[in-house]
Design a protein around this motif. Structure first.
Motif, PDB file in Angstrom:
ATOM      1  N   GLY A 331       0.680  -1.280   0.059  1.00 21.83           N
ATOM      2  CA  GLY A 331       0.012  -0.012   0.167  1.00 21.83           C
ATOM      3  C   GLY A 331       0.800   1.092   0.218  1.00 21.83           C
ATOM      4  N   SER A 332       2.163   1.246   0.507  1.00 20.70           N
ATOM      5  CA  SER A 332       2.996   2.431   0.630  1.00 20.70           C
ATOM      6  C   SER A 332       3.261   2.847  -0.929  1.00 20.70           C
ATOM      7  CB  SER A 332       4.204   2.087   1.192  1.00 20.70           C
ATOM      8  OG  SER A 332       5.112   1.046   0.568  1.00 20.70           O
ATOM      9  N   LEU A 333       3.060   1.801  -2.006  1.00 14.75           N
ATOM     10  CA  LEU A 333       3.320   2.166  -3.162  1.00 14.75           C
ATOM     11  C   LEU A 333       2.304   3.412  -3.847  1.00 14.75           C
ATOM     12  CD1 LEU A 333       4.470  -1.231  -4.548  1.00 14.75           C
ATOM     13  CD2 LEU A 333       5.815   0.709  -4.228  1.00 14.75           C
ATOM     14  N   VAL A 334       1.229   3.578  -3.048  1.00 17.12           N
ATOM     15  CA  VAL A 334       0.185   4.545  -3.605  1.00 17.12           C
ATOM     16  C   VAL A 334       0.517   5.720  -3.478  1.00 17.12           C
ATOM     17  CG1 VAL A 334      -1.714   2.895  -3.076  1.00 17.12           C
ATOM     18  CG2 VAL A 334      -0.945   4.709  -1.472  1.00 17.12           C
ATOM     19  N   VAL A 335       1.577   6.064  -2.937  1.00 12.14           N
ATOM     20  CA  VAL A 335       2.324   7.603  -2.648  1.00 12.14           C
ATOM     21  C   VAL A 335       2.714   7.953  -4.285  1.00 12.14           C
ATOM     22  CG1 VAL A 335       2.467   7.187  -0.459  1.00 12.14           C
ATOM     23  CG2 VAL A 335       4.306   6.957  -2.044  1.00 12.14           C
ATOM     24  N   SER A 336       3.004   6.780  -5.138  1.00  9.22           N
ATOM     25  CA  SER A 336       3.689   7.141  -6.436  1.00  9.22           C
ATOM     26  C   SER A 336       2.861   7.826  -7.235  1.00  9.22           C
ATOM     27  CB  SER A 336       4.127   5.923  -6.930  1.00  9.22           C
ATOM     28  OG  SER A 336       4.472   5.967  -8.263  1.00  9.22           O
ATOM     29  N   GLU A 337       3.391   8.783  -8.071  1.00  7.32           N
ATOM     30  CA  GLU A 337       2.847   9.699  -8.929  1.00  7.32           C
ATOM     31  C   GLU A 337       2.491   8.835 -10.434  1.00  7.32           C
ATOM     32  OE1 GLU A 337       3.349  14.071  -9.356  1.00  7.32           O
ATOM     33  OE2 GLU A 337       5.219  13.363  -8.495  1.00  7.32           O
ATOM     34  N   LEU A 338       3.189   7.725 -10.381  1.00  4.84           N
ATOM     35  CA  LEU A 338       3.147   6.632 -11.551  1.00  4.84           C
ATOM     36  C   LEU A 338       1.868   5.627 -11.506  1.00  4.84           C
ATOM     37  CD1 LEU A 338       7.065   6.141 -12.129  1.00  4.84           C
ATOM     38  CD2 LEU A 338       5.354   8.053 -13.070  1.00  4.84           C
ATOM     39  N   GLU A 339       0.882   5.704 -12.351  1.00  5.97           N
ATOM     40  CA  GLU A 339      -0.038   4.844 -12.352  1.00  5.97           C
ATOM     41  C   GLU A 339       0.278   3.294 -12.291  1.00  5.97           C
ATOM     42  OE1 GLU A 339      -3.705   3.014 -15.225  1.00  5.97           O
ATOM     43  OE2 GLU A 339      -2.881   5.459 -15.579  1.00  5.97           O
ATOM     44  N   PRO A 340       1.419   2.845 -13.007  1.00  6.67           N
ATOM     45  CA  PRO A 340       1.381   1.264 -12.869  1.00  6.67           C
ATOM     46  C   PRO A 340       1.968   1.101 -11.269  1.00  6.67           C
ATOM     47  CG  PRO A 340       2.568   2.096 -14.615  1.00  6.67           C
ATOM     48  CD  PRO A 340       2.012   3.600 -14.140  1.00  6.67           C
ATOM     49  N   ILE A 341       2.599   1.829 -10.438  1.00  5.44           N
ATOM     50  CA  ILE A 341       3.267   1.596  -9.477  1.00  5.44           C
ATOM     51  C   ILE A 341       2.091   1.888  -8.386  1.00  5.44           C
ATOM     52  CG2 ILE A 341       4.784   2.152  -7.509  1.00  5.44           C
ATOM     53  CD1 ILE A 341       6.705   3.023  -9.741  1.00  5.44           C
ATOM     54  N   ARG A 342       1.153   2.888  -8.743  1.00  8.61           N
ATOM     55  CA  ARG A 342       0.012   3.038  -7.468  1.00  8.61           C
ATOM     56  C   ARG A 342      -1.005   1.952  -7.628  1.00  8.61           C
ATOM     57  NH1 ARG A 342      -0.634   7.699  -9.507  1.00  8.61           N
ATOM     58  NH2 ARG A 342      -2.539   7.247 -10.799  1.00  8.61           N
ATOM     59  N   THR A 343      -1.384   1.586  -8.696  1.00  8.26           N
ATOM     60  CA  THR A 343      -2.392   0.334  -8.887  1.00  8.26           C
ATOM     61  C   THR A 343      -2.013  -0.850  -8.517  1.00  8.26           C
ATOM     62  OG1 THR A 343      -1.930   0.288 -11.435  1.00  8.26           O
ATOM     63  CG2 THR A 343      -3.667   1.981 -10.732  1.00  8.26           C
TER      64      THR A 343
END
Length: 764
Positions: A331-343
């Motif tokens: 869930g910490s990856l949701v801070v990313s601005e990049l859609e692939p990482i966030r989703t």
């Protein structure tokens, strides 16, 4: 006299179907949960298939609309047309051949291909022969040699003969890129007689299609074998075919839950999500192995009556914390601005939490009814892990010292980490795409554009010919940069300026000014000059190599360094002249910078949350900090080595730190659970460590093998981010196992272990 041990181990159901109320309740819960899951399976399966067969997002869509580099690129495409293109060439594609021009007429004429609603796929097609004819025709009327020289490195190769076709894509063509690229291949094959091996394609659209194909192939080719390997490992770990099937099917169900979450939130498929099914599957199986381990341990301890319920009471906290911290890492990856990482982070976290709920709803009730008899016959004792446990506790101080030195040395390399999303980091040198790029760059020229947009305000006061001077100087400055091999601007299609003085020179300048004024509309048609309100925009395109391993940030800084002085010499903002920088390379550089920031932001976010959880669970600040040392150990070690070696991290490998941190904590929670329970006995911390080894080491090794080997099946993927994600996560899982079974026991044996307090066991 107490009943014999074998009688105590007899299943509670032997005394009557409902003689154990807790077992009966658990079994009914399992039946209801299984029925609900079975009812939901058709919907989940359809959703998963629909998401897997949908078109993936493209890199342009990976960043939000407000992302500065994307906003600049969107403004550029609005002014000058789509930057999405395909460059095509073949050995017989020369300036004297007409096949390319016939293709251009077919691609843009009345019979040009269109989508289902009639929108054309292509908005413009440029050929080297057409560009040459424009230069040698009036009003410019250059001789052929000079014209070819101007086009060299742009649409004409170094030999002055080989050329290419550049196909610009509309939004409709980009949305249907697989079919549109296939149309280009088929049409060139039919019209020019180009064999498949001789046709070389490059450009942003080809990159997108290749990424789609490679990522899809990864799942189609390696997903099945990986799932089979995971099932076999589960069977070996549980030593029960029946339980292996149950655990595996429950994990597969949770994979479907991840896809259902993806569809429910309206998110789209992307190349990074290809690894999500296998990751959720391995984590689900790993959680099942640990839960079965707790069920078996409670059944061994006896009595059989209520064993499943006691196991639930013992296991719910460490299993919940394990799944929760893994979900925190994802869930910490949701801070990313990049859609692939966030989703990826969000929906994988949903799947992991789903595994926790599903496993606890189903497994205890089934175990209460049908225990694993083969495992129950194993008598708890020293076992094969005892020598390892004694070696670890006997050399605890030395192991702790080595671990601290290794952490410090690796930590010094972390600042050297760099990232890349260039095409050369997405595919292997042997791939068709990289070979095509190498051929095109060798025979035609570099393909990665850097767009410099010179804006002249409506009140700048500069005449068209003076603006052309600025464009000329900017182009000359860009050609002087070593990475730049070709420059395109309006200067290519107007006469050269004469720096001489005198009447004849003045007359020539006047002629050039008139020709330039007359050709501005043609330059606008060629997308080299645009009007935006009262402002006039002039485009200068420099091209650099896609395969040279360039530091795009440094190249962009060099471009700014030579352009800004030219703008300043001509008055700069004071005379209404500004320069903007966009194109594929600045966008890629911005994404690379974001990747590096995301790596640290997501990891530190996960580290902070998980550390707080560890402090609360272990009942103290110092206990929580000590427990986190073996979990930080694998991440710092691997990423420090990558920093020292300057190996570039891509979009796949950036995610592994946060994911692995969440996974590493799983083993720590399970080991500490048995350690703290064993502190009630005699022998102190060393004896408690050995007891924790006996009860948890097997499950830890088994779950690590399932996760590590299962994910490693993707290590042969043709898509480099998937491949790097696989081997990096597998290495981190192994390193985490070393942290949990070597570093953590050593720390617990030393004085650092005094911060941990005994845990209370549930009463039977």
């Amino acid at each position: 006299m107490p009943p014999p041990a074998h009688a105590q181990r007899r299943p509670a159901w032997r005394g009557g179907p409902w003689s154990d109320p807790s077992a009966a309740r658990l079994f009914r819960t399992s039946i209801v949960a299984c029925l609900l899951l079975a009812a939901a399976m058709p919907f989940v399966a359809r959703t998963a298939i629909r998401m897997l067969t949908a078109e993936s997002t493209i890199p342009f869509d990976w960043v939000p609309a407000a992302f500065p580099a994307r906003r600049d690129y969107a403004r550029f495409t609005a002014d000058f047309g789509s930057g999405d293109m395909v460059v095509a060439s073949w050995p017989e594609c020369t300036l004297d051949a007409s096949a390319a021009d016939r293709f251009a007429a077919r691609a843009t004429g009345p019979t040009a291909p269109r989508d289902a609603v009639g929108r054309p796929w292509f908005d413009a097609v440029t050929t080297g022969r057409a560009a040459l004819e424009r230069l040698v025709a009036p009003p410019l009327a250059l001789d052929r040699a000079e014209a070819v020289d101007r086009l060299r490195g742009v649409v004409v190769g170094p030999d002055g003969e080989r050329t290419c076709v550049i196909v610009g894509f509309t939004a409709a063509g980009l949305a249907d890129r697989r079919r549109s690229v296939a149309w280009i291949r088929d049409t060139l094959h039919d019209m020019a007689g180009v064999a498949a091996d001789d046709l070389h394609l490059g450009g942003t659209v080809i990159d997108n299609v290749a990424v789609d194909a490679a990522s899809g192939e990864s799942l189609q080719v390696y997903g099945g074998p990986a799932a089979a390997i995971i099932f076999v490992l589960t069977w070996l770990a549980l030593r029960s075919l029946r339980y292996a099937i149950v655990v595996f099917l429950l994990a597969v169900t949770c994979v479907g839950i991840s896809f259902a979450s993806l569809a429910t939130w309206g998110d789209r498929m992307n190349p990074v999500l290809i690894v999500m099914p296998l990751l959720v599957l391995t984590l689900g199986v790993s959680g099942g192995i640990h839960l079965v381990n707790y069920l078996v341990e409670e059944y061994r301890r006896g009595p059989a009556r209520g064993a499943a319920w006691r196991a639930v009471r013992v296991a719910w906290l460490p299993c919940s914390l394990s799944a929760g911290t893994t979900a925190v890492g994802l869930g910490s990856l949701v801070v990313s601005e990049l859609e692939p990482i966030r989703t990826f982070g969000f929906h994988a976290a949903v799947g992991v939490l789903g595994t926790l709920i599903v496993l606890f709803l189903v497994l205890p009730g089934i175990f209460a009814r049908w225990p694993i008899r083969r495992r129950l016959d194993v008598v708890a004792g020293p076992g094969p892990v005892e020598p390892w446990a004694r070696a670890t506790t006997g050399h605890a101080a030395a192991i702790t010292g080595v671990a601290i030195v290794a952490l410090a040395g690796a930590g010094l390399g972390v600042p050297g980490i760099r990232t890349s999303v260039g095409i050369d980091t997405l595919f292997t040198p042997a791939s068709r795409l990289i070979r095509d790029y190498a051929w095109l760059e060798r025979e035609i020229g570099p393909l990665v554009p850097v767009e410099v947009i010179l804006r002249f305000s409506g009140d700048s006061g500069l005449r068209a010919v003076e603006r052309l001077d600025v464009v000329n100087e900017v182009g000359a400055a860009l050609r002087g940069l070593p990475p730049v091999a070709g420059v395109t601007s309006a200067a290519l299609f107007v006469p050269d300026r004469d720096d001489a003085t005198g009447f004849r020179a003045a007359a020539r300048k006047a002629v050039i000014a008139r020709k330039l004024a007359a050709s501005l509309s043609q330059l606008a048609d060629m997308r080299l000059v645009r009007m935006e309100g009262d402002d006039q925009l002039w485009r200068v395109t420099a091209r650099v190599s896609a395969l040279a391993g360039l530091d795009y940030g440094r190249v962009l800084a060099e471009v700014r360094g030579v352009v800004e002085p030219v703008v300043a010499r001509h008055g700069g903002g004071g005379r209404g002249i500004t320069a903007a920088y966009t194109g594929a390379m600045p966008l890629i550089n911005a994404i690379q910078t974001t990747l590096l920031r995301d790596l640290f932001t997501s990891f530190l976010s996960a580290l902070g949350v998980i550390t707080l959880v560890m402090m609360v669970v272990e009942g103290g600040v110092m206990a929580g900090l000590v427990a986190m040392i073996p979990n930080i150990f694998p991440m710092v070690l691997l990423f420090g080595i990558l920093g020292w070696t300057q190996a570039a991290l891509d979009i796949g490998s950036v995610m592994t730190a946060s994911v692995a941190l969440g996974m590493a904590v799983d083993g720590t929670f399970h080991f500490l659970t048995f350690f703290r329970h064993a502190l009630h006995g005699r022998g102190g911390r060393a004896a408690a460590v050995r007891d924790a080894y006996r009860h948890s080491a097997g499950a830890l090794v088994q779950s690590a093998l399932v996760c590590g080997i299962g994910i490693l099946a993707f290590a042969a993927s043709p898509f480099a981010p998937t491949r790097r994600f696989a081997w990096m996560l597998s290495l981190l899982v192994v390193a985490a196992l070393v942290g949990d079974l070597v570093v953590l026991p050593a720390l617990l044996t030393t004085r650092a272990g005094r911060w941990f307090r005994p845990a209370r066991r549930p009463q039977s």
